[in-house]
Design a protein around this motif. Sequence first.
Motif, PDB file in Angstrom:
ATOM      1  N   LEU A   1       0.931  -1.186  -0.024  1.00 49.10           N
ATOM      2  CA  LEU A   1       0.014  -0.024  -0.001  1.00 49.10           C
ATOM      3  C   LEU A   1       0.993   1.210   0.087  1.00 49.10           C
ATOM      4  O   LEU A   1       1.846   1.183   0.536  1.00 49.10           O
ATOM      5  N   ARG A   2       0.442   2.394  -0.491  1.00 46.24           N
ATOM      6  CA  ARG A   2       0.996   3.633  -0.510  1.00 46.24           C
ATOM      7  C   ARG A   2       0.092   4.540   0.045  1.00 46.24           C
ATOM      8  O   ARG A   2      -0.803   4.990  -0.501  1.00 46.24           O
ATOM      9  N   LEU A   3       0.586   5.003   1.255  1.00 45.51           N
ATOM     10  CA  LEU A   3      -0.381   5.876   2.029  1.00 45.51           C
ATOM     11  C   LEU A   3       0.170   7.510   1.558  1.00 45.51           C
ATOM     12  O   LEU A   3       1.336   7.642   1.307  1.00 45.51           O
ATOM     13  N   SER A   4      -0.731   8.430   1.495  1.00 47.54           N
ATOM     14  CA  SER A   4      -0.443   9.707   1.132  1.00 47.54           C
ATOM     15  C   SER A   4      -0.956  10.625   2.475  1.00 47.54           C
ATOM     16  O   SER A   4      -1.927  10.350   3.008  1.00 47.54           O
TER      17      SER A   4
ATOM     18  N   LEU B   1       4.081   7.204   2.454  1.00 51.27           N
ATOM     19  CA  LEU B   1       4.567   6.005   3.024  1.00 51.27           C
ATOM     20  C   LEU B   1       4.363   4.795   2.010  1.00 51.27           C
ATOM     21  O   LEU B   1       3.180   4.274   2.138  1.00 51.27           O
ATOM     22  N   GLN B   2       5.334   4.410   1.596  1.00 56.91           N
ATOM     23  CA  GLN B   2       5.249   2.983   0.694  1.00 56.91           C
ATOM     24  C   GLN B   2       5.392   1.962   1.556  1.00 56.91           C
ATOM     25  O   GLN B   2       6.471   1.832   2.093  1.00 56.91           O
ATOM     26  N   MET B   3       4.660   0.902   1.701  1.00 60.91           N
ATOM     27  CA  MET B   3       4.635  -0.047   2.613  1.00 60.91           C
ATOM     28  C   MET B   3       4.538  -1.244   1.715  1.00 60.91           C
ATOM     29  O   MET B   3       3.383  -1.657   1.042  1.00 60.91           O
ATOM     30  N   ASN B   4       5.473  -2.169   1.954  1.00 59.25           N
ATOM     31  CA  ASN B   4       5.799  -3.451   1.081  1.00 59.25           C
ATOM     32  C   ASN B   4       5.521  -4.676   1.922  1.00 59.25           C
ATOM     33  O   ASN B   4       6.076  -4.471   3.358  1.00 59.25           O
ATOM     34  N   ASN B   5       5.375  -5.814   1.653  1.00 56.46           N
ATOM     35  CA  ASN B   5       5.535  -7.041   2.229  1.00 56.46           C
ATOM     36  C   ASN B   5       4.848  -6.976   3.581  1.00 56.46           C
ATOM     37  O   ASN B   5       5.053  -7.229   4.460  1.00 56.46           O
ATOM     38  N   LEU B   6       3.545  -6.513   3.422  1.00 58.05           N
ATOM     39  CA  LEU B   6       2.909  -6.064   4.564  1.00 58.05           C
ATOM     40  C   LEU B   6       2.377  -7.568   5.143  1.00 58.05           C
ATOM     41  O   LEU B   6       1.891  -8.480   4.792  1.00 58.05           O
ATOM     42  N   LYS B   7       2.340  -7.446   6.798  1.00 56.24           N
ATOM     43  CA  LYS B   7       2.197  -8.542   7.623  1.00 56.24           C
ATOM     44  C   LYS B   7       0.812  -8.182   8.364  1.00 56.24           C
ATOM     45  O   LYS B   7       0.500  -6.964   8.602  1.00 56.24           O
ATOM     46  N   THR B   8       0.104  -9.035   9.075  1.00 54.26           N
ATOM     47  CA  THR B   8      -1.064  -8.948   9.859  1.00 54.26           C
ATOM     48  C   THR B   8      -0.809  -7.888  11.222  1.00 54.26           C
ATOM     49  O   THR B   8      -1.642  -7.195  11.352  1.00 54.26           O
TER      50      THR B   8
END
Length: 121
Positions: free
Chosen positions: A18-21, A81-88
């Motif tokens: 996800l990419r948050l702005s 905020l670029q978020m990769n390989n997100l976890k629970t």
Amino acid sequence: QLQLAESGGGLVQPGGSLRLSCAASGLPLDRYAVGWVRQAPGKEREEVSCIVDSGSITHYGDGMSERFRISRDNVKKMVFLQMNNLKTEDTAIYYCAASDSCFGLNGYEYWGQGTQVTVSS
């Protein structure tokens, strides 16, 4: 008064991105350091990352730099905020916040309303 508004949250599967702005208004964004702070259900707020006013220096919470990347565009008055390989365990409300510098969690003067990120299969 500086106003901050987050967007880009949502439901994503584990391993997704996800990419948050964070959109700023009211005052020039280039005067402020901006951070991302998250709060998971039943837990205390946790600083994810912070970027100084010029964008030349970034800070990350413990273990955060491996999967998250903060950036900013002062012309567009936006922070990302670029978020990769997100976890629970990344499930939380994510807030952007601003201050004169990256003073840490208790140093932020301005806060957005937050955006929900849910990581679930």
